[in-house]
Design an enzyme around this catalytic site. Structure first.
Site, PDB file in Angstrom:
ATOM      1  N   LYS A  22       0.818  -1.047  -0.021  1.00  0.00           N
ATOM      2  CA  LYS A  22      -0.047   0.028  -0.104  1.00  0.00           C
ATOM      3  C   LYS A  22       0.868   1.256  -0.045  1.00  0.00           C
ATOM      4  O   LYS A  22       0.635   2.184  -0.542  1.00  0.00           O
ATOM      5  CB  LYS A  22      -0.973   0.096   1.538  1.00  0.00           C
ATOM      6  CG  LYS A  22      -1.777   1.563   1.372  1.00  0.00           C
ATOM      7  CD  LYS A  22      -2.345   1.439   2.684  1.00  0.00           C
ATOM      8  CE  LYS A  22      -1.927   1.489   4.215  1.00  0.00           C
ATOM      9  NZ  LYS A  22      -1.339   2.992   4.257  1.00  0.00           N
ATOM     10  N   ASN A  23       1.950   1.351   0.898  1.00  0.00           N
ATOM     11  CA  ASN A  23       2.695   2.553   1.166  1.00  0.00           C
ATOM     12  C   ASN A  23       3.548   2.725  -0.307  1.00  0.00           C
ATOM     13  O   ASN A  23       4.149   3.768  -0.134  1.00  0.00           O
ATOM     14  CB  ASN A  23       3.328   2.397   2.393  1.00  0.00           C
ATOM     15  CG  ASN A  23       2.520   2.498   3.588  1.00  0.00           C
ATOM     16  OD1 ASN A  23       1.371   2.982   3.271  1.00  0.00           O
ATOM     17  ND2 ASN A  23       3.097   2.554   4.687  1.00  0.00           N
ATOM     18  N   ARG A  92      -5.682   9.401   3.984  1.00  0.00           N
ATOM     19  CA  ARG A  92      -4.677  10.083   4.949  1.00  0.00           C
ATOM     20  C   ARG A  92      -3.559  10.560   4.110  1.00  0.00           C
ATOM     21  O   ARG A  92      -2.985  11.568   4.400  1.00  0.00           O
ATOM     22  CB  ARG A  92      -4.586   9.284   5.882  1.00  0.00           C
ATOM     23  CG  ARG A  92      -4.091   9.896   7.453  1.00  0.00           C
ATOM     24  CD  ARG A  92      -3.374   8.881   8.337  1.00  0.00           C
ATOM     25  NE  ARG A  92      -2.146   8.114   7.483  1.00  0.00           N
ATOM     26  CZ  ARG A  92      -1.587   7.123   8.033  1.00  0.00           C
ATOM     27  NH1 ARG A  92      -2.355   6.593   9.067  1.00  0.00           N
ATOM     28  NH2 ARG A  92      -0.620   6.363   7.383  1.00  0.00           N
ATOM     29  N   CYS A 116      -5.606  12.488  12.444  1.00  0.00           N
ATOM     30  CA  CYS A 116      -6.203  11.212  11.994  1.00  0.00           C
ATOM     31  C   CYS A 116      -6.066  10.163  13.241  1.00  0.00           C
ATOM     32  O   CYS A 116      -5.956  10.737  14.400  1.00  0.00           O
ATOM     33  CB  CYS A 116      -5.558  10.690  10.863  1.00  0.00           C
ATOM     34  SG  CYS A 116      -3.974   9.667  11.326  1.00  0.00           S
ATOM     35  N   ARG A 121      -1.411  14.940  12.199  1.00  0.00           N
ATOM     36  CA  ARG A 121      -0.497  14.690  11.095  1.00  0.00           C
ATOM     37  C   ARG A 121       0.078  16.209  10.648  1.00  0.00           C
ATOM     38  O   ARG A 121      -0.239  16.807   9.738  1.00  0.00           O
ATOM     39  CB  ARG A 121      -1.252  14.050  10.054  1.00  0.00           C
ATOM     40  CG  ARG A 121      -2.005  12.942  10.548  1.00  0.00           C
ATOM     41  CD  ARG A 121      -1.018  11.670  10.668  1.00  0.00           C
ATOM     42  NE  ARG A 121      -0.409  11.120   9.426  1.00  0.00           N
ATOM     43  CZ  ARG A 121      -0.107   9.932   9.484  1.00  0.00           C
ATOM     44  NH1 ARG A 121       0.036   9.219  10.353  1.00  0.00           N
ATOM     45  NH2 ARG A 121       0.679   9.417   8.410  1.00  0.00           N
ATOM     46  N   PRO A 122       1.220  16.578  11.267  1.00  0.00           N
ATOM     47  CA  PRO A 122       1.773  17.875  10.720  1.00  0.00           C
ATOM     48  C   PRO A 122       2.393  17.623   9.498  1.00  0.00           C
ATOM     49  O   PRO A 122       2.690  16.287   9.342  1.00  0.00           O
ATOM     50  CB  PRO A 122       2.769  18.192  11.775  1.00  0.00           C
ATOM     51  CG  PRO A 122       2.940  16.984  12.517  1.00  0.00           C
ATOM     52  CD  PRO A 122       1.922  16.093  12.240  1.00  0.00           C
ATOM     53  N   ASP A 306       4.443   0.569  12.127  1.00  0.00           N
ATOM     54  CA  ASP A 306       3.403  -0.077  11.678  1.00  0.00           C
ATOM     55  C   ASP A 306       3.135  -1.401  12.007  1.00  0.00           C
ATOM     56  O   ASP A 306       2.194  -1.995  11.938  1.00  0.00           O
ATOM     57  CB  ASP A 306       3.502  -0.271  10.127  1.00  0.00           C
ATOM     58  CG  ASP A 306       2.962   1.184   9.622  1.00  0.00           C
ATOM     59  OD1 ASP A 306       2.541   2.377  10.140  1.00  0.00           O
ATOM     60  OD2 ASP A 306       3.147   1.339   8.224  1.00  0.00           O
ATOM     61  N   ILE A 328       7.258   6.834  17.150  1.00  0.00           N
ATOM     62  CA  ILE A 328       7.207   7.680  16.032  1.00  0.00           C
ATOM     63  C   ILE A 328       5.757   8.598  15.990  1.00  0.00           C
ATOM     64  O   ILE A 328       5.717   9.716  15.518  1.00  0.00           O
ATOM     65  CB  ILE A 328       7.189   6.573  14.727  1.00  0.00           C
ATOM     66  CG1 ILE A 328       8.412   5.872  14.662  1.00  0.00           C
ATOM     67  CG2 ILE A 328       6.809   7.380  13.379  1.00  0.00           C
ATOM     68  CD1 ILE A 328       9.638   6.565  14.231  1.00  0.00           C
ATOM     69  N   ARG A 398      -8.320  -0.562   4.620  1.00  0.00           N
ATOM     70  CA  ARG A 398      -7.614   0.474   3.846  1.00  0.00           C
ATOM     71  C   ARG A 398      -6.320  -0.244   3.597  1.00  0.00           C
ATOM     72  O   ARG A 398      -5.423   0.231   2.879  1.00  0.00           O
ATOM     73  CB  ARG A 398      -7.336   1.618   4.789  1.00  0.00           C
ATOM     74  CG  ARG A 398      -8.265   2.360   5.023  1.00  0.00           C
ATOM     75  CD  ARG A 398      -7.986   3.638   6.018  1.00  0.00           C
ATOM     76  NE  ARG A 398      -6.407   4.169   5.555  1.00  0.00           N
ATOM     77  CZ  ARG A 398      -5.382   4.146   6.638  1.00  0.00           C
ATOM     78  NH1 ARG A 398      -5.695   3.859   7.778  1.00  0.00           N
ATOM     79  NH2 ARG A 398      -4.090   4.415   6.195  1.00  0.00           N
TER      80      ARG A 398
END
Ligand code: UD1
Length: 418
Positions: A22-23, A92, A116, A121-122, A306, A328, A398
């Site tokens: 996905k990423n 996102r 989120c 989420r800067p 993750d 993180i 997702r």
């Protein structure tokens, strides 16, 4: 309400072919906006986030065809440089379209990502870096108005933190910029190298992506290409965890095993036997897991944030105490109260979670609060006694393709009910 119904305590065995990442797929889809020819993209996973990214492409004027896990994208007619708030909120990580749109059209108008499930989420690092490439940015009423009046101009930039998204945005913008960009303290995740490989296949000149200092020599335009997205390291590790908590045995196929080296030590610490070649891995779990010890999330090649929640689900049923330190993201323990409803013994103090393994987990009604937290609940439910109901599946969908079919094929008693 849609739910997964899981009857635990079934031993999983068999083989699973890992889906596309996905990423990797999402930033590569964004990058296709910059190509003036047809892109054929193989190994794209079927996920709601990918659908959201394709919706953005269509809105921008791209033509897309889908054949199984292949997307065929033609971006020759891109004219729009504005993305509506609704489209931005569907995914996102849509902020990665910023660099691609700026590179292609010299403009980008989109809403800021906001908060989120896993915290604020800067995007300050993205914006600071883009400004250093000559981009003018105005933030007004939750919207970003970005222009590059003199084009993107190469520069030497250092990120204060190796942000994955900021690294991707810089790579995208600088690829069609003037001159050389050097990005120091860049993210080193495998997905960064995959994006660079894709862009280079389209004619970009990006060097040493994945090594922390990326050099990008701007080119005038990109052409199309045929490219295969890497397979998903977090999904691979998730299936390993499913085998681990059920005393199972599994062949996990078709993914770059080196990408999960940061998580392999916890499986071996837990007592799992692992053999692997470059692209396939065999895991055999012991009758009872041992504690994974201390798990501290870090940027790649450290332990991935993750995989923190899935690893915690393993620790819940292991012998002994495990300590998790999440460095993180600030709110990434949403799965903890849900795991506790299943009988887990976890206490959280700030960024630290202490997990005391229990002899058994029991069934409960639980709610996924985010994607990987949802995966943790599935893993816990496979180990639990009785019937667990997992709700809020939109988070799980997702990132995990056909999760219930795959697990059922491996011997789990799991079904989706509406
Ligand atoms: C990506 C991954 C996500 C993974 C994360 C960290 C995608 C689509 N998502 O997210 O699954 O969990 O990397 O490996 O690839 N930060 C700032 N300012 C910024 C940008 C980030 O302070 O401008 C902070 C974030 O709040 C967070 C940390 O840096 O605390 C890491 O964020 P980042 O590496 O950017 O993650 P994402 O790219 O959002």
């Amino acid at each position: 309400m849609e739910k997964l119904v899981v009857n635990g305590k079934r031993k999983l065995s068999g083989e699973i072919r890992v889906q596309g990442s996905k990423n990797s797929t999402l930033p590569i889809i964004a990058a296709t906006v910059m190509c003036e020819g047809e892109v054929v993209l193989h190994n794209c996973p079927e996920l709601t986030d990918v659908v959201a990214a394709v919706n953005i492409l269509e809105h921008l004027g791209c033509k897309i065809r889908k054949e199984k896990d292949t997307l065929i994208i033609n971006s020759s007619a891109v004219s729009v440089s504005e993305i509506s708030e609704t489209l931005m909120h569907e995914m996102r990580s849509s902020i990665v379209f910023l660099g691609a749109l700026l590179a292609r059209t010299g403009n980008a108008e989109l809403s800021t990502p906001g908060g989120c499930e896993i915290g604020v989420r800067p995007i300050d690092l993205h914006l600071r870096a883009l400004r250093e490439l000559g981009v003018k940015i105005k933030e007004e009423n939750g919207k970003l108005f970005c222009t590059a009046p003199n084009g993107i101009t190469g520069n030497e930039i250092s990120l204060a933190f190796p942000s994955v998204g900021a690294t991707e945005n810089v790579m995208l913008a600088a690829t069609l910029g003037k001159g050389r960009t050097i990005l120091n303290n860049a993210a080193r995740e495998p997905e960064i190298k995959n994006l660079a490989d894709f862009l280079n296949s389209c004619g970009a000149r990006i060097f040493s992506a994945g090594e922390g200092r990326i050099i990008i020599d701007g080119v005038k335009k990109l052409h199309g290409c045929e490219f295969t997205v890497i397979s998903d390291r977090i999904v691979a590790a998730t299936y390993m965890a499913c085998a681990a908590v059920t005393s199972g045995e599994m062949d996990i196929l078709n993914f770059p095993v080196s990408h999960i080296s940061p998580v392999l030590p916890i499986f071996t610490s837990c007592g799992c036997r692992i053999t692997a070649d470059e692209n396939n891995l065999h895991i055999r779990a012991p009758k009872k897991l041992r504690s994974p010890g201390t798990v501290r999330t870090m940027p790649y090649p450290g332990f991935p944030t993750d995989f923190q929640a899935p690893a915690m689900a393993m620790a819940c049923v292991a012998d002994g105490t495990a300590i998790f330190i999440e460095t993180i993201f600030e709110s990434r323990y949403k799965h903890v109260p849900e795991l506790k409803r299943m009988g887990a013994n976890i206490s959280v103090e700030g960024a630290v979670a202490v997990v005391q393994g229990v002899s058994k987990l029991t069934s409960a009604n639980v709610y996924a609060g985010d994607l990987r937290g949802g995966a943790a609940l599935i893993i816990a439910s496979l180990a639990a006694e009785g019937e667990t109901n997992i709700y809020n599946l939109k988070h799980i969908d997702r990132g995990y393709e056909n999760i219930e079919e795959n697990l059922a094929r491996l011997g789990a008693e799991i079904k989706r009910e509406v």
